[in-house]
Design an enzyme around this catalytic site. Sequence first.
Site, PDB file in Angstrom:
ATOM      1  N   GLY B  69       0.800  -1.219   0.000  1.00  0.00           N
ATOM      2  CA  GLY B  69       0.000   0.000   0.000  1.00  0.00           C
ATOM      3  C   GLY B  69       0.831   1.265   0.000  1.00  0.00           C
ATOM      4  O   GLY B  69       0.536   2.230  -0.701  1.00  0.00           O
ATOM      5  N   THR B  70       1.894   1.276   0.786  1.00  0.00           N
ATOM      6  CA  THR B  70       2.723   2.483   0.888  1.00  0.00           C
ATOM      7  C   THR B  70       3.333   2.844  -0.455  1.00  0.00           C
ATOM      8  O   THR B  70       3.302   4.003  -0.883  1.00  0.00           O
ATOM      9  CB  THR B  70       3.802   2.284   1.953  1.00  0.00           C
ATOM     10  OG1 THR B  70       3.177   2.241   3.239  1.00  0.00           O
ATOM     11  CG2 THR B  70       4.819   3.417   1.955  1.00  0.00           C
ATOM     12  N   ASN B 152      -8.274   3.733   8.460  1.00  0.00           N
ATOM     13  CA  ASN B 152      -7.610   2.671   9.220  1.00  0.00           C
ATOM     14  C   ASN B 152      -7.676   2.935  10.726  1.00  0.00           C
ATOM     15  O   ASN B 152      -7.343   2.074  11.527  1.00  0.00           O
ATOM     16  CB  ASN B 152      -6.148   2.525   8.773  1.00  0.00           C
ATOM     17  CG  ASN B 152      -5.377   3.840   8.849  1.00  0.00           C
ATOM     18  OD1 ASN B 152      -5.751   4.802   8.199  1.00  0.00           O
ATOM     19  ND2 ASN B 152      -4.322   3.872   9.625  1.00  0.00           N
ATOM     20  N   GLN B 186      -7.619  -0.894   3.502  1.00  0.00           N
ATOM     21  CA  GLN B 186      -8.455  -1.494   4.557  1.00  0.00           C
ATOM     22  C   GLN B 186      -9.795  -1.983   4.001  1.00  0.00           C
ATOM     23  O   GLN B 186     -10.571  -2.609   4.725  1.00  0.00           O
ATOM     24  CB  GLN B 186      -8.715  -0.474   5.677  1.00  0.00           C
ATOM     25  CG  GLN B 186      -7.477  -0.035   6.424  1.00  0.00           C
ATOM     26  CD  GLN B 186      -6.809  -1.154   7.232  1.00  0.00           C
ATOM     27  OE1 GLN B 186      -7.405  -2.210   7.491  1.00  0.00           O
ATOM     28  NE2 GLN B 186      -5.573  -0.923   7.622  1.00  0.00           N
ATOM     29  N   SER B 206      -3.194  -3.949  -0.515  1.00  0.00           N
ATOM     30  CA  SER B 206      -2.052  -4.574   0.158  1.00  0.00           C
ATOM     31  C   SER B 206      -2.398  -6.016   0.487  1.00  0.00           C
ATOM     32  O   SER B 206      -3.501  -6.300   0.940  1.00  0.00           O
ATOM     33  CB  SER B 206      -1.762  -3.790   1.433  1.00  0.00           C
ATOM     34  OG  SER B 206      -0.680  -4.351   2.110  1.00  0.00           O
ATOM     35  N   HIS B 208      -0.964  -8.081   2.758  1.00  0.00           N
ATOM     36  CA  HIS B 208      -0.833  -8.605   4.121  1.00  0.00           C
ATOM     37  C   HIS B 208      -1.968  -8.175   5.048  1.00  0.00           C
ATOM     38  O   HIS B 208      -2.000  -8.540   6.210  1.00  0.00           O
ATOM     39  CB  HIS B 208       0.534  -8.236   4.735  1.00  0.00           C
ATOM     40  CG  HIS B 208       0.656  -6.816   5.193  1.00  0.00           C
ATOM     41  ND1 HIS B 208       0.519  -6.426   6.498  1.00  0.00           N
ATOM     42  CD2 HIS B 208       0.925  -5.686   4.504  1.00  0.00           C
ATOM     43  CE1 HIS B 208       0.687  -5.111   6.588  1.00  0.00           C
ATOM     44  NE2 HIS B 208       0.942  -4.641   5.395  1.00  0.00           N
ATOM     45  N   THR B 244      12.496  -6.269 -10.865  1.00  0.00           N
ATOM     46  CA  THR B 244      12.113  -7.662 -11.079  1.00  0.00           C
ATOM     47  C   THR B 244      10.981  -8.018 -10.127  1.00  0.00           C
ATOM     48  O   THR B 244      11.036  -7.754  -8.932  1.00  0.00           O
ATOM     49  CB  THR B 244      13.320  -8.596 -10.839  1.00  0.00           C
ATOM     50  OG1 THR B 244      14.391  -8.157 -11.670  1.00  0.00           O
ATOM     51  CG2 THR B 244      12.965 -10.036 -11.165  1.00  0.00           C
ATOM     52  N   CYS B 336       2.085   2.365  11.615  1.00  0.00           N
ATOM     53  CA  CYS B 336       3.163   2.950  10.823  1.00  0.00           C
ATOM     54  C   CYS B 336       3.718   4.230  11.426  1.00  0.00           C
ATOM     55  O   CYS B 336       4.576   4.865  10.851  1.00  0.00           O
ATOM     56  CB  CYS B 336       2.675   3.250   9.411  1.00  0.00           C
ATOM     57  SG  CYS B 336       2.166   1.766   8.554  1.00  0.00           S
TER      58      CYS B 336
END
Lengths: 384, 394
Positions: B69-70, B152, B186, B206, B208, B244, B336
């Site tokens: 996401g970042t 979030n 989210q 994202s 995770h 890559t 974060c």
Amino acid sequence: MRLDCLFLIKYGEIALKGGNRKFFLNRLKSNIKNQLKGIHSKIIIKWGRIYLYVDAQDEKFTDMTLGRVLGIISYSRALRISKNIEEIKKTAVNIARENKGLNFKIEARRQDKTFQYNSYNIACIVGEEVLKNIPRLKVNLYNPDWVINIEIREQTYIYSKEKKGPGGLPAGCSGKGLLLLSGGIDSPVAGYLMARRGLAVNSVYFHTYPYTSEKALEKVKDLHKILSGYLPYSKLFIINFTEVQLEIKKQANPNEITLLSRACMMKIASIIAQNNNFSCLITGESLGQVASQTIESLSFTNSQAGLSVIRPLIGMDKEEIILIAKKIGTFDTSIQPFADCCTIFAPEHPLIRPELGQITESFNSLKIGNKLPDAAENAEIISY
Amino acid sequence: MIYLDWAASSLPDINLLKQSGNIYSKYYANPSAVHREGQNAFDFLNKCRKNISELLGCKDNEIIFTSGGTESNNIIINSVLKKAVKKYSKPPHVIISGLEHASVYNSAKALSDFGIEVSIVNPLKSGFISPETVRENLKENTILVSVILISNETGAVQPVKEISETVKEYSRNTGRNIRFHTDAVQAFGKIYFKPDELGIDTASFSAHKIGGPRGVGALYIKNGCNINPLYCGGNQEMGIRPGTENLPGIYSFSLVCNDILPLVHDNHQKAKKLMNIITEELTSMDRAEIIPYGRITETEKFSPYILKASFPPVPGEVLVRVLQDRGICISTGSACVSRKKNRQRILFSMGIDETTAYSSVRISTGHSTTEEDIYKFVKILKEELYVLRKVTGK
């Protein structure tokens, strides 16, 4: 294991110690050995110098360590060569090639008076040789970029690039003390300054988990480790202060909580000091910096100590303290944002100028039984 | 451990992640290589892309894989820079909401160092961004608007569709082309949405947050929307995210999407039930505040996976530590952000007072959270709050 790397060490204030000089030098020698953590070494103390021999593979470690041995004013990587003037000239030229900067000076000392050249002549001969081989250089006697030192003794000692040591007195030669170490900028600096006066500084930290985090404790351990770099032996006593803090919170007037907590910390620290033969307490208090550091507040917390309380920062500005913290390497750790005190225990309007009789009465009326000696007794001890 | 910090990172699906290990040996070649092994890897990469795009209801060339996401957010925010230098004589203007994650907020703020104007639209006390307020901030030089889809911090589902319509209308009326981005991290796998139905140009996802691996995410870019890359390199991911590709990570992402996205509705219902248990318990507790208060009556406007609550004056961090010792993981502010003041930026933007903000915690569930977990959590929360309040005399 050849002991083929020589460091020439100079000490400062020890030289003034008349009849006690041997005691201080022996202490310094012992500290150097301890801080070198058992690497193969040989130390000779002679002619107002300390000659430290280590193996070549340990040069870097030794160089780094000597910068943290209290009592050392300066030290240099040196070469021990014959008293043959040609060899002296050649060695000086080699050293000159490695140095940066165009302006140089040769300083010579002739301890061996049988040597054919006097100090002045030695400097001229060697200086001329350097100029002949490296013509871009210039002699500057007043503001050189670098100096080559030549000492004619039983052999010739030649060195350049003198590095500054921390100075002061060897750790432990002034007795033992206990520093009230918090995670802030000030207390590690206070500990360092007293260590520099020869005090073997141990530390105590008051932990109030879960009201403060494990990270706050880790920060203090890191700070103590940094300080231990200057001290051959140092213990950190970690006190579980939560129960005492909660009792104070429950019983005391809100505006007295901070002062009464400080007093309890002094009491616990005093118990530890007495049990371990530490002669004094050390704090990082600076007059007027925060509410608990007014003269009246300090008078009260002092009264609960039971032994001398030394405050080396008492007259110092924050900026001065920060400069020292940066120099000794504690600043970056100290500013990590892990608070050592919870807002729950911080009163909105703390008492700033307590009346001694009144605040002492408040302290004496706290029903905390054996909590203070128990807290001292149950300290977790970490040694470096 | 009862894990209630899914908004920070989800419990991974270990079996799925283990499957990605096989990919290392099968598709080891660089997908950009010309030889057959490289082409096989490239084809496999695009198979994963197609899979995810189908589940999301968009075209496969509208999905770019990133590290999360970042990075996705940074690509969009910083793409303004090149545009600004090349195209506009007047410094461009960017609008973000005050609810944005640090990766949007801080990268947008950094744009002002380059002379780009940044406006921050703060939420109402209800926790929502008003489309009217966004409209008031639109200007002739606005080129990008970014509003997070689900906060979030509070779980508030922002009226992204309405805001997007507002922006598009303004664009039509002024002959402009203002981009609309949403941080959907989210929301992905938590609520049902289709990018084109929301009217967005770009969106971040994202892996995770839904059981996938860390270091993998995606960026949705609507066809026709030209984005400048954040950094330069080869031509991977259509030149927008060179480097890559993390094929094992992308494969895991794809597998997790297969598992989670078809079950969005069912999991959502389950999460609602769990959240109802929590909110009912909290509303019956003394000195427990739900942030914002309105979510009790407007549950449909909030993600059932995230709840912000405050138990003043117990500091949120103290409660987190106490609960961790009882085997429960919750959090205070965004994972974060480390510094205390910044951690409460979003709550302050809602007008929440300091005491409430610093006493706040975030509880976030996931698809494998059970009722038993929630009941245990509430029981332990009550016990520990009682003790904390008793011993501190508050």
